[in-house]
Design an enzyme around this catalytic site. Structure first.
Site, PDB file in Angstrom:
ATOM      1  N   SER A   1      13.258   1.136  15.165  1.00  0.00           N
ATOM      2  CA  SER A   1      13.883   0.891  16.479  1.00  0.00           C
ATOM      3  C   SER A   1      14.355  -0.556  16.605  1.00  0.00           C
ATOM      4  O   SER A   1      15.448  -0.823  17.124  1.00  0.00           O
ATOM      5  CB  SER A   1      12.926   1.251  17.619  1.00  0.00           C
ATOM      6  OG  SER A   1      11.680   0.630  17.447  1.00  0.00           O
TER       7      SER A   1
ATOM      8  N   ASP B   1      -0.564   5.050  17.147  1.00  0.00           N
ATOM      9  CA  ASP B   1      -0.360   6.408  17.649  1.00  0.00           C
ATOM     10  C   ASP B   1      -1.589   7.301  17.557  1.00  0.00           C
ATOM     11  O   ASP B   1      -1.579   8.417  18.067  1.00  0.00           O
ATOM     12  CB  ASP B   1       0.816   7.057  16.910  1.00  0.00           C
ATOM     13  CG  ASP B   1       2.110   6.369  17.262  1.00  0.00           C
ATOM     14  OD1 ASP B   1       2.276   6.051  18.446  1.00  0.00           O
ATOM     15  OD2 ASP B   1       2.922   6.131  16.371  1.00  0.00           O
TER      16      ASP B   1
ATOM     17  N   HIS C   1       8.460   7.720  13.280  1.00  0.00           N
ATOM     18  CA  HIS C   1       8.378   6.495  14.085  1.00  0.00           C
ATOM     19  C   HIS C   1       7.761   6.857  15.431  1.00  0.00           C
ATOM     20  O   HIS C   1       6.578   7.111  15.518  1.00  0.00           O
ATOM     21  CB  HIS C   1       9.780   5.883  14.179  1.00  0.00           C
ATOM     22  CG  HIS C   1       9.832   4.490  14.720  1.00  0.00           C
ATOM     23  ND1 HIS C   1       8.728   3.694  14.842  1.00  0.00           N
ATOM     24  CD2 HIS C   1      10.875   3.739  15.175  1.00  0.00           C
ATOM     25  CE1 HIS C   1       9.083   2.517  15.348  1.00  0.00           C
ATOM     26  NE2 HIS C   1      10.388   2.529  15.556  1.00  0.00           N
TER      27      HIS C   1
ATOM     28  N   ARG D   1      -3.502  -2.564  18.165  1.00  0.00           N
ATOM     29  CA  ARG D   1      -3.014  -1.821  19.340  1.00  0.00           C
ATOM     30  C   ARG D   1      -3.838  -0.548  19.517  1.00  0.00           C
ATOM     31  O   ARG D   1      -4.054  -0.080  20.629  1.00  0.00           O
ATOM     32  CB  ARG D   1      -1.525  -1.486  19.166  1.00  0.00           C
ATOM     33  CG  ARG D   1      -0.649  -2.719  18.987  1.00  0.00           C
ATOM     34  CD  ARG D   1       0.769  -2.368  18.609  1.00  0.00           C
ATOM     35  NE  ARG D   1       0.840  -1.623  17.368  1.00  0.00           N
ATOM     36  CZ  ARG D   1       1.939  -1.045  16.890  1.00  0.00           C
ATOM     37  NH1 ARG D   1       3.071  -1.155  17.563  1.00  0.00           N
ATOM     38  NH2 ARG D   1       1.924  -0.386  15.755  1.00  0.00           N
TER      39      ARG D   1
ATOM     40  N   HIS E   1       0.260   3.069   7.611  1.00  0.00           N
ATOM     41  CA  HIS E   1       1.291   2.176   8.157  1.00  0.00           C
ATOM     42  C   HIS E   1       2.080   1.552   7.013  1.00  0.00           C
ATOM     43  O   HIS E   1       1.523   1.314   5.936  1.00  0.00           O
ATOM     44  CB  HIS E   1       0.666   1.069   9.010  1.00  0.00           C
ATOM     45  CG  HIS E   1       1.658   0.455   9.949  1.00  0.00           C
ATOM     46  ND1 HIS E   1       2.454  -0.602   9.595  1.00  0.00           N
ATOM     47  CD2 HIS E   1       2.000   0.793  11.209  1.00  0.00           C
ATOM     48  CE1 HIS E   1       3.241  -0.900  10.617  1.00  0.00           C
ATOM     49  NE2 HIS E   1       3.000  -0.077  11.613  1.00  0.00           N
TER      50      HIS E   1
HETATM   51  N1  AMX Z   1      -1.801  11.198   5.826  1.00  0.00           N
HETATM   52  C1  AMX Z   1      -1.536  11.688   4.588  1.00  0.00           C
HETATM   53  N2  AMX Z   1      -0.829  11.043   3.656  1.00  0.00           N
HETATM   54  C2  AMX Z   1      -0.390   9.832   3.973  1.00  0.00           C
HETATM   55  C3  AMX Z   1      -0.639   9.226   5.221  1.00  0.00           C
HETATM   56  C4  AMX Z   1      -1.364   9.970   6.176  1.00  0.00           C
HETATM   57  N3  AMX Z   1      -1.595   9.514   7.403  1.00  0.00           N
HETATM   58  N4  AMX Z   1      -0.070   8.020   5.244  1.00  0.00           N
HETATM   59  C5  AMX Z   1       0.532   7.859   4.045  1.00  0.00           C
HETATM   60  N5  AMX Z   1       0.347   8.961   3.287  1.00  0.00           N
HETATM   61  C6  AMX Z   1       0.920   9.241   1.983  1.00  0.00           C
HETATM   62  C7  AMX Z   1       2.429   9.209   2.099  1.00  0.00           C
HETATM   63  O1  AMX Z   1       2.930  10.462   2.592  1.00  0.00           O
HETATM   64  C8  AMX Z   1       2.841   8.925   0.672  1.00  0.00           C
HETATM   65  O2  AMX Z   1       2.728  10.142  -0.055  1.00  0.00           O
HETATM   66  P1  AMX Z   1       3.813  10.515  -1.188  1.00  0.00           P
HETATM   67  O3  AMX Z   1       3.625   9.467  -2.226  1.00  0.00           O
HETATM   68  O4  AMX Z   1       3.384  11.884  -1.606  1.00  0.00           O
HETATM   69  O5  AMX Z   1       5.157  10.468  -0.538  1.00  0.00           O
HETATM   70  C9  AMX Z   1       1.734   7.993   0.202  1.00  0.00           C
HETATM   71  O6  AMX Z   1       0.621   8.202   1.084  1.00  0.00           O
HETATM   72  C10 AMX Z   1       2.113   6.525   0.248  1.00  0.00           C
HETATM   73  O7  AMX Z   1       2.594   6.214   1.545  1.00  0.00           O
HETATM   74  P2  AMX Z   1       2.410   4.735   2.145  1.00  0.00           P
HETATM   75  O8  AMX Z   1       3.171   3.808   1.268  1.00  0.00           O
HETATM   76  O9  AMX Z   1       0.972   4.450   2.367  1.00  0.00           O
HETATM   77  O10 AMX Z   1       3.067   4.881   3.578  1.00  0.00           O
HETATM   78  P3  AMX Z   1       4.598   4.670   3.953  1.00  0.00           P
HETATM   79  O11 AMX Z   1       4.867   3.220   4.147  1.00  0.00           O
HETATM   80  O12 AMX Z   1       5.503   5.418   3.048  1.00  0.00           O
HETATM   81  O13 AMX Z   1       4.669   5.413   5.364  1.00  0.00           O
HETATM   82  C11 AMX Z   1       3.812   6.077   7.465  1.00  0.00           C
HETATM   83  C12 AMX Z   1       4.026   4.900   6.501  1.00  0.00           C
HETATM   84  C13 AMX Z   1       3.329   5.521   8.782  1.00  0.00           C
HETATM   85  C14 AMX Z   1       5.161   6.797   7.707  1.00  0.00           C
HETATM   86  C15 AMX Z   1       2.774   7.037   6.842  1.00  0.00           C
HETATM   87  O14 AMX Z   1       1.529   6.385   6.733  1.00  0.00           O
HETATM   88  C16 AMX Z   1       2.624   8.323   7.637  1.00  0.00           C
HETATM   89  O15 AMX Z   1       3.381   9.270   7.419  1.00  0.00           O
HETATM   90  N6  AMX Z   1       1.641   8.366   8.603  1.00  0.00           N
HETATM   91  C17 AMX Z   1       1.489   9.494   9.449  1.00  0.00           C
HETATM   92  C18 AMX Z   1       2.571   9.460  10.534  1.00  0.00           C
HETATM   93  C19 AMX Z   1       2.345   8.308  11.493  1.00  0.00           C
HETATM   94  O16 AMX Z   1       1.231   8.059  11.934  1.00  0.00           O
HETATM   95  N7  AMX Z   1       3.443   7.580  11.843  1.00  0.00           N
HETATM   96  C20 AMX Z   1       3.337   6.508  12.859  1.00  0.00           C
HETATM   97  C21 AMX Z   1       3.710   5.151  12.315  1.00  0.00           C
HETATM   98  C22 AMX Z   1       3.652   4.085  13.389  1.00  0.00           C
HETATM   99  C23 AMX Z   1       4.881   4.111  14.264  1.00  0.00           C
HETATM  100  O17 AMX Z   1       5.960   3.736  13.846  1.00  0.00           O
HETATM  101  N8  AMX Z   1       4.763   4.551  15.476  1.00  0.00           N
END
Ligand code: AMX
Length: 429
Positions: free
Chosen positions: A240, A371, A270, A325, A316
């Site tokens: 964003s 979140d 996000h 937060r 994250h």
């Molecule tokens: N549950 C399961 N697997 C997870 C995970 C979770 N909460 N967080 C990361 N992973 C996995 C990823 O899917 C990725 O798997 P892959 O290699 O098979 O694709 C692996 O771990 C490595 O990911 P990462 O480098 O640790 O995370 P990222 O920077 O790619 O993504 C985020 C960050 C937040 C999108 C990810 O942790 C996620 O999907 N979390 C759950 C959704 C969430 O809570 N989003 C909110 C983010 C905050 C916001 O912006 N509001």
């Protein structure tokens, strides 16, 4: 002192710091970028600058150098309230200084004066199909205010580049003043009687939002202030903030730029994660009919992961510790309604999920992000329409991204235009 006067006072020094930096260190290499980063969403490539906030991977967000506990302690508060004025936070983001109560009240009063939303905005939203998503309504409302842009008007009349930030600040104050009313109206339109909310000129920005949402519990005004403060900014690389900055770099006004940011916020990875996280907690409650035991929750977590899903609210892209937060909201909930089943469950999840994610060994950060708890608090106060949660996030996020845009204009930041390469070029590199 008002925000404009304060920025005017600070601007010469900031401009000369940037000028000196570019003359003396313009060719200095900060870091290198790998092919992994180019193909990997540009993670951790250090290519943006923002003085408004900084996310330390090991500590979390700092607004103008102040951590969340410091911000909550140092910003002035309404009498008898625990959570500070949001106007004080806006002053801090825009000027870099902790305001006194008078400074914060200048912003709060300014917001009241600017709070009237033109009738056509409500009419526009009313005429859209009933099933329109609240985030679509929100983006369209912001976009429709573009006709009011001072920046756009003055730019077309002709203005000096060094003055661009002044109408940008005007637009930012006008926009942020109106967002709580627009958000409360969207809630009424989608889920209640469609009434246009009325601002109470005796209340602050956060308490006014609570009042317009018709939530009688005083705790919700406190939560509104806390929520909007902690969601305001998270440095410049998140979708964003970056989308707002990118669009703003074309000298588009705040209405164009922020509606682009809101569209990014609407994505599941996000701003949508807060509702997915609450949904997961409610699914757990459905499955067990009560707060499960640790072992049951462990098994349920593994089941979610094995079905190929992520655990929403955990992980994250930058942070490597529990998000402060999350901690601020969890403390709020535990202090005010510790016996609530969803709060108890969220606390248990905090105990169990990081361990499971560590065992799975994929997520770089197994800790909770903001979140993991946000939806639980809204749910407690009766805001139970999941689709609305991202609108709340957007109201808060406007504060940070608009502060960034004001300073981007003040420092004459240029059009953003990184270079792209082809896969063949990378293969042959
Ligand atoms: N549950 C399961 N697997 C997870 C995970 C979770 N909460 N967080 C990361 N992973 C996995 C990823 O899917 C990725 O798997 P892959 O290699 O098979 O694709 C692996 O771990 C490595 O990911 P990462 O480098 O640790 O995370 P990222 O920077 O790619 O993504 C985020 C960050 C937040 C999108 C990810 O942790 C996620 O999907 N979390 C759950 C959704 C969430 O809570 N989003 C909110 C983010 C905050 C916001 O912006 N509001």
């Amino acid at each position: 002192m008002n925000i404009k006067e304060k920025i005017l006072e600070k601007l010469p020094e900031m401009r000369s710091r940037v000028k000196k930096l570019l003359i003396e260190k313009g060719d200095h290499v900060i870091d290198y970028v790998t092919i992994g980063q180019v193909y990997g969403g540009m993670r951790n490539s250090k290519v943006l600058v923002s003085d408004i906030s900084y996310v330390d991977p090991e500590e979390g967000i700092r607004f103008r150098g102040y951590s969340i506990p410091e911000v909550l302690e140092k910003l002035p508060k309404p009498d008898y309230a625990e959570m500070p004025y949001v106007g004080g936070l806006y002053y801090l983001l825009l000027t870099g200084e902790i305001p006194n109560k008078d400074d914060a009240l200048i912003v709060e009063n300014d917001w009241l004066i600017r709070s009237q939303v033109p009738g056509y905005v409500f009419e526009t939203l009313k005429n859209l199909p009933e099933q329109t998503h609240p985030m679509t309504l929100f983006t369209l409302a912001v976009q429709s205010l573009q006709t009011q842009s001072e920046f756009s008007r003055q730019y077309h009349e002709g203005m000096k580049k060094e003055d661009y930030w002044i109408p940008m600040l005007e637009d930012s104050l006008n926009l942020t003043a109106k967002l709580p009313i627009i958000a409360a109206y969207i809630y009424n339109l989608k889920y209640r009687n469609g009434e246009i909310p009325i601002v109470d000129h005796n209340l602050d920005w956060g308490a006014n939002f609570a009042q317009m949402m018709c939530i009688k519990d005083d705790g919700y005004a406190e939560l509104a202030r806390l929520y909007f403060i902690i969601h305001s900014d998270h440095e410049s690389g998140n979708v964003s903030a970056h989308a707002t900055h990118l669009v703003g770099s074309s000298l588009a006004d705040i209405y164009y730029a922020f509606s682009a940011g809101l569209n990014g916020l609407a994505g599941p990875l996000h701003g949508l994660a807060n509702q997915e996280s609450l949904g997961w907690l409610l699914d757990v409650m459905d499955e067990f009919g009560r707060v499960p035991t640790k072992e049951q929750l462990r098994e349920y977590t593994w089941k979610t992961l094995e079905s190929g899903k992520v655990i929403p609210g955990y992980g994250h892209a930058v942070l490597r510790v529990p998000d402060p937060r999350f901690t601020a909201q969890m403390n709020f909930a535990k202090k005010r309604f510790p016996k609530d089943d969803l709060v108890k469950l969220a606390d248990l999840v905090f105990e169990v999920v990081p361990q499971v994610l560590k065992e799975q060994g994929k997520a770089k950060n197994p800790a909770p992000n903001v979140d993991a708890i946000t939806g639980t608090l809204q749910y407690y106060y009766g805001i139970r329409e999941f689709d609305f949660y991202t609108v709340l996030f957007g109201v808060g996020r406007a504060l940070g991204v608009s502060a960034n845009l004001v300073w981007a204009r003040a420092l004459g930041q240029p059009l953003e235009r990184p270079k792209s390469l082809t896969t063949r070029m990378l293969e042959e590199s």
